[in-house]
Each structure stands twice: as C-alpha cells, then as structure tokens.
Design an enzyme around this catalytic site. Structure first.
Site, PDB file in Angstrom:
ATOM      1  NE  ARG A  24      40.913  53.029 -19.789  1.00 55.28           N
ATOM      2  CZ  ARG A  24      41.915  52.370 -19.233  1.00 55.28           C
ATOM      3  NH1 ARG A  24      42.936  51.972 -19.958  1.00 55.28           N
ATOM      4  NH2 ARG A  24      41.924  52.117 -17.941  1.00 55.28           N
ATOM      5  CG  HIS A  63      23.042  19.233 -18.946  1.00 55.49           C
ATOM      6  ND1 HIS A  63      23.338  20.364 -19.670  1.00 55.49           N
ATOM      7  CD2 HIS A  63      21.996  18.639 -19.585  1.00 55.49           C
ATOM      8  CE1 HIS A  63      22.507  20.444 -20.713  1.00 55.49           C
ATOM      9  NE2 HIS A  63      21.683  19.419 -20.673  1.00 55.49           N
ATOM     10  CE  LYS A  73      28.693  21.292 -15.582  1.00 57.55           C
ATOM     11  NZ  LYS A  73      27.318  21.256 -16.118  1.00 57.55           N
ATOM     12  CE1 TYR A 132      30.097  23.697 -18.975  1.00 57.48           C
ATOM     13  CE2 TYR A 132      28.943  25.522 -20.020  1.00 57.48           C
ATOM     14  CZ  TYR A 132      29.253  24.175 -19.948  1.00 57.48           C
ATOM     15  OH  TYR A 132      28.720  23.306 -20.866  1.00 57.48           O
ATOM     16  CE  LYS A 169      23.022  14.933 -24.711  1.00 57.92           C
ATOM     17  NZ  LYS A 169      24.384  15.356 -25.017  1.00 57.92           N
ATOM     18  CG  ASP A 170      18.827  19.392 -22.374  1.00 60.38           C
ATOM     19  OD1 ASP A 170      19.682  18.485 -22.346  1.00 60.38           O
ATOM     20  OD2 ASP A 170      19.117  20.596 -22.275  1.00 60.38           O
TER      21      ASP A 170
END
Length: 179
Positions: A24, A63, A73, A132, A169-170
């Site tokens: 399955r 980040h 995290k 995460y 932004k990064d």
C-alpha cells in the site's frame, strides 16, 4: 523508532526514522517528543509547523532568527530532493563559521538545527516539499542571515549558477564577514 547521529557541528543531529512499507505504501512516526528528548538532550517545545513548495534551482536561506526569538528547527523533505545547509553562527562555538550540507530525499530522514545556526536549502529535484518545526515564533525584527553565495563560506548548493532562483529578500542578506 529513530536513529540519531551527531554531525560535525555540535548539537546538529541527523535523524533516521523507522519506516514500515508494504504493498500500500509506507507508515512512519516522524516525531516522538520523549524519544527525541532522551536521544539528544534537547527539550524543544515546538509551536509551529511550516511547509514550503519550491521549484528546481530555488535556494532559500541562509536564515536565522536572533535572540530573543532564536529558533531551533526540525526539518525534512517530504517530496523531492533538497540540499540542506547548516552554518554555525554561534560566536562561542568551536565550529563557528563552518557549514555542512546533507542531501534530503527521503521523508524518513530529518535534521535538527539548534538555535544560533543559520539554515538554508536548495532544490535539486523538479520541485520539493519541505517541512520544519520551530520552537519560537517568527519575529521580523529578529530576522538575520547570510547571503547564499558568500565567498568566505563558499557553499556548494549543487545548482549550476544559471539555474539558481533566489528571492530579492535573500539577495539583500549580508555577507558572513558583516555578521
């Protein structure tokens, strides 16, 4: 149900989960709080699950949430393949400024990233779904990071330069030397 391996950066753990497969498909238990606490000595209280969908060539990161909103995290790629990158940004750590990468392409492999480490990933497959858990809320004023192509760190993201996709932004993140 989980095998935990210490990585080259202190308190970064690679976690292999037990998986049960049959005709399955499969079944697994991605997180058991007590087993994780016992094996790592960490006792995070996860408050939020995050998920991203990203196309091939995307780099997200590097980040970091700074104090008082620093986050640990617990990450995994549930579909596709990513190169996960962790940079030690803890000034008192013996591995300060060092980075490691781990290719994640199975939902039964996870990484624990402690507070004070930068984090990013690149997408090596057509697309990837990345999840995460975090143990502190996001706070814009505590946001930090390092630009992905920092020449001091020289990270191998596994993506040819012409295929890289990075947010504006990064692209505005500082270099490692300015952190």
């Amino acid at each position: 149900p989980m095998k935990i391996t210490n990585r080259e950066i202190p308190n970064v753990f690679e976690i292999d989960l037990q998986i049960f497969e049959d005709d399955r498909g499969y079944f697994q238990v991605p997180f058991i709080n007590e087993a994780f606490n016992y094996a790592t000595g960490y006792f995070p209280k996860y408050i939020q699950d995050n998920e991203s969908y990203s196309k091939y060539g995307t780099i997200r990161g590097i980040h970091l949430q700074e104090r008082p909103f620093a986050q640990s995290k617990l990450v995994r790629c549930v579909y596709g393949k990513v190169r996960d990158v962790i940079v030690d940004l803890r000034p008192t750590s013996e591995t300060y400024g060092k980075w490691i990468s781990v290719d994640l392409d199975k939902p039964n492999k996870m990484l624990f990233i402690p507070r004070g480490c930068g984090h990013g990933f690149s997408v090596l497959s057509e697309f990837a779904i990345f999840q995460y858990k975090v143990d502190a809320p996001y706070n814009k004023s505590s946001e930090g990071g390092i630009i992905y192509n920092d020449s001091t760190l020289n990270i191998d993201w596994g993506i040819p330069p012409n295929d890289i996709i990075v947010s504006d932004k990064d692209l505005s993140l500082p270099t490692f030397s300015k952190n």
